[in-house]
Scaffold this motif. Structure first.
Motif, PDB file in Angstrom:
ATOM      1  N   LYS A  97       0.785  -1.230   0.000  1.00 37.53           N
ATOM      2  CA  LYS A  97       0.000   0.000   0.000  1.00 37.53           C
ATOM      3  C   LYS A  97       0.817   1.280   0.000  1.00 37.53           C
ATOM      4  CE  LYS A  97      -3.930  -2.207   2.307  1.00 37.53           C
ATOM      5  NZ  LYS A  97      -4.706  -2.328   1.064  1.00 37.53           N
ATOM      6  N   THR A 100       4.072   4.276  -4.629  1.00 38.82           N
ATOM      7  CA  THR A 100       3.371   5.442  -5.181  1.00 38.82           C
ATOM      8  C   THR A 100       3.467   5.577  -6.701  1.00 38.82           C
ATOM      9  OG1 THR A 100       5.302   6.853  -4.821  1.00 38.82           O
ATOM     10  CG2 THR A 100       3.668   6.747  -3.038  1.00 38.82           C
ATOM     11  N   PHE A 116      -0.389  -5.980  -8.883  1.00 35.47           N
ATOM     12  CA  PHE A 116      -0.321  -4.763  -8.077  1.00 35.47           C
ATOM     13  C   PHE A 116      -1.667  -4.471  -7.406  1.00 35.47           C
ATOM     14  CE2 PHE A 116       2.882  -4.325 -11.432  1.00 35.47           C
ATOM     15  CZ  PHE A 116       4.023  -4.047 -10.681  1.00 35.47           C
ATOM     16  N   SER A 117      -2.483  -5.472  -7.284  1.00 36.77           N
ATOM     17  CA  SER A 117      -3.796  -5.297  -6.671  1.00 36.77           C
ATOM     18  C   SER A 117      -3.651  -4.814  -5.232  1.00 36.77           C
ATOM     19  CB  SER A 117      -4.553  -6.631  -6.681  1.00 36.77           C
ATOM     20  OG  SER A 117      -5.839  -6.484  -6.116  1.00 36.77           O
ATOM     21  N   CYS A 119      -2.541  -1.957  -4.266  1.00 43.85           N
ATOM     22  CA  CYS A 119      -1.487  -0.939  -4.097  1.00 43.85           C
ATOM     23  C   CYS A 119      -2.158   0.429  -4.172  1.00 43.85           C
ATOM     24  CB  CYS A 119      -0.411  -1.100  -5.158  1.00 43.85           C
ATOM     25  SG  CYS A 119       0.506  -2.656  -5.053  1.00 43.85           S
ATOM     26  N   SER A 120      -2.845   0.771  -3.126  1.00 41.34           N
ATOM     27  CA  SER A 120      -3.786   1.891  -3.155  1.00 41.34           C
ATOM     28  C   SER A 120      -3.134   3.267  -3.219  1.00 41.34           C
ATOM     29  CB  SER A 120      -4.711   1.821  -1.934  1.00 41.34           C
ATOM     30  OG  SER A 120      -3.959   1.749  -0.732  1.00 41.34           O
ATOM     31  N   VAL A 122      -0.580   4.022  -5.298  1.00 40.26           N
ATOM     32  CA  VAL A 122      -0.029   4.282  -6.630  1.00 40.26           C
ATOM     33  C   VAL A 122      -0.828   5.402  -7.297  1.00 40.26           C
ATOM     34  CG1 VAL A 122       0.332   3.348  -8.947  1.00 40.26           C
ATOM     35  CG2 VAL A 122       0.878   1.953  -6.957  1.00 40.26           C
ATOM     36  N   SER A 123      -0.140   6.464  -7.664  1.00 38.65           N
ATOM     37  CA  SER A 123      -0.807   7.594  -8.313  1.00 38.65           C
ATOM     38  C   SER A 123      -0.357   7.770  -9.754  1.00 38.65           C
ATOM     39  CB  SER A 123      -0.553   8.892  -7.538  1.00 38.65           C
ATOM     40  OG  SER A 123       0.842   9.156  -7.454  1.00 38.65           O
ATOM     41  N   PHE A 141      -4.411  -4.370 -11.343  1.00 44.01           N
ATOM     42  CA  PHE A 141      -4.274  -3.061 -10.695  1.00 44.01           C
ATOM     43  C   PHE A 141      -5.537  -2.719  -9.892  1.00 44.01           C
ATOM     44  CE2 PHE A 141      -1.464  -2.981 -14.379  1.00 44.01           C
ATOM     45  CZ  PHE A 141      -0.288  -2.494 -13.835  1.00 44.01           C
ATOM     46  N   CYS A 144      -6.152   0.358  -7.155  1.00 50.09           N
ATOM     47  CA  CYS A 144      -5.109   1.393  -7.193  1.00 50.09           C
ATOM     48  C   CYS A 144      -5.809   2.745  -7.336  1.00 50.09           C
ATOM     49  CB  CYS A 144      -4.147   1.133  -8.344  1.00 50.09           C
ATOM     50  SG  CYS A 144      -3.159  -0.361  -8.159  1.00 50.09           S
ATOM     51  N   CYS A 167     -10.471   1.492  -9.430  1.00 51.88           N
ATOM     52  CA  CYS A 167      -9.493   2.584  -9.550  1.00 51.88           C
ATOM     53  C   CYS A 167     -10.291   3.882  -9.632  1.00 51.88           C
ATOM     54  CB  CYS A 167      -8.612   2.385 -10.771  1.00 51.88           C
ATOM     55  SG  CYS A 167      -7.508   0.958 -10.655  1.00 51.88           S
TER      56      CYS A 167
END
Length: 244
Positions: A97, A100, A116-117, A119-120, A122-123, A141, A144, A167
């Motif tokens: 988590k 980025t 990458f599930s 991975c909140s 990640v911007s 993803f 994310c 997302c």
């Protein structure tokens, strides 16, 4: 067996996962003179101390769940420096988590399911110019929530179900010329009224609820009828754009 493939971390950690307490981990280019080309399945999974990760430039494969649930990992070099990387395995960085930013290297052809599930944080998600990516696995993803835009290369053919589900900040999507199939709910739960652009002559097949109904799908005016008649496109808000 090929010594250059069978030795190193890619093989060592298939037998026994890392259980140290390092916060910074620099995986070497070679071990015992043999290049490290693979990180084995679950090699560093659930290593909660790990915060900084440096991967070798010669790495070709990151195995399934290699860094799953490394909950304090926020600095990792998934970027264009990994010039040999071709595959990111299932759940490779699942639920990390604090990550980025992701820059998928040029030679990567497959991003595995749930890679990458969760991975909140990640911007930013980018694909290096000339990307060879063909497949994005299911829920790759998912969740994310910080990603706002994504532009896919021309080689991408298949996006599996729920790949970008949830997302919630994703508002701009551009598909390349090679997309052929978008799975069920692949982009469900993205930002309301998202703008989705298709540049190819042939429309991809859309599985059930690939996008939310309020999404705006834009296609080149020359191909409007072909898109609208393709499986799964009925009921969507399809608009045309004009480009030479």
């Amino acid at each position: 067996r090929d010594r250059s493939v069978s030795r190193g971390l890619g093989d060592v950690y298939k037998r026994q996962s890392y259980n140290g307490y390092a916060t910074y981990l620099a995986i070497p280019e070679t071990i015992g003179g043999a290049p490290v080309k693979a990180i084995g399945p679950e090699a560093f999974a659930r290593h909660t101390y790990l915060a900084f990760l440096e991967l070798p430039e010669g790495l070709k494969t990151i195995g399934d769940s290699a860094f799953e649930n490394c909950v304090n990992l926020f600095d990792q070099n998934i970027n264009s420096s990994l010039t040999a990387l071709t595959e990111i395995g299932n759940k490779a960085f699942y639920d990390n988590k604090l990550i980025t930013a992701l820059e998928i290297p040029q030679k990567v052809t497959v991003i595995g399911s749930e890679a990458f599930s969760g991975c909140s944080s990640v911007s930013t998600l980018t694909f290096q110019e000339g990307s060879a990516l063909t497949t994005i696995g299911y829920e790759a993803f998912r969740g994310c929530r910080g990603i706002t835009e994504v532009k896919f290369g021309d080689t991408l053919s298949v996006i599996e179900r729920d790949a970008f589900g949830g997302c919630s900040s994703l508002e701009t999507i551009v598909f390349g010329k090679g997309i052929t199939s978008i799975g069920a709910r692949a982009f469900a739960g993205i930002k309301a009224n998202a703008k989705v652009k298709f540049v190819g002559e042939k429309a991809p097949i859309l599985d059930a609820n690939a996008f939310d109904q309020d999404a705006e799908l834009s296609v080149k005016w020359l191909y409007e009828e072909a898109y609208k008649s393709t499986e799964g496109w009925a009921g969507y808000n399809v608009v045309v754009y004009y480009e030479v």
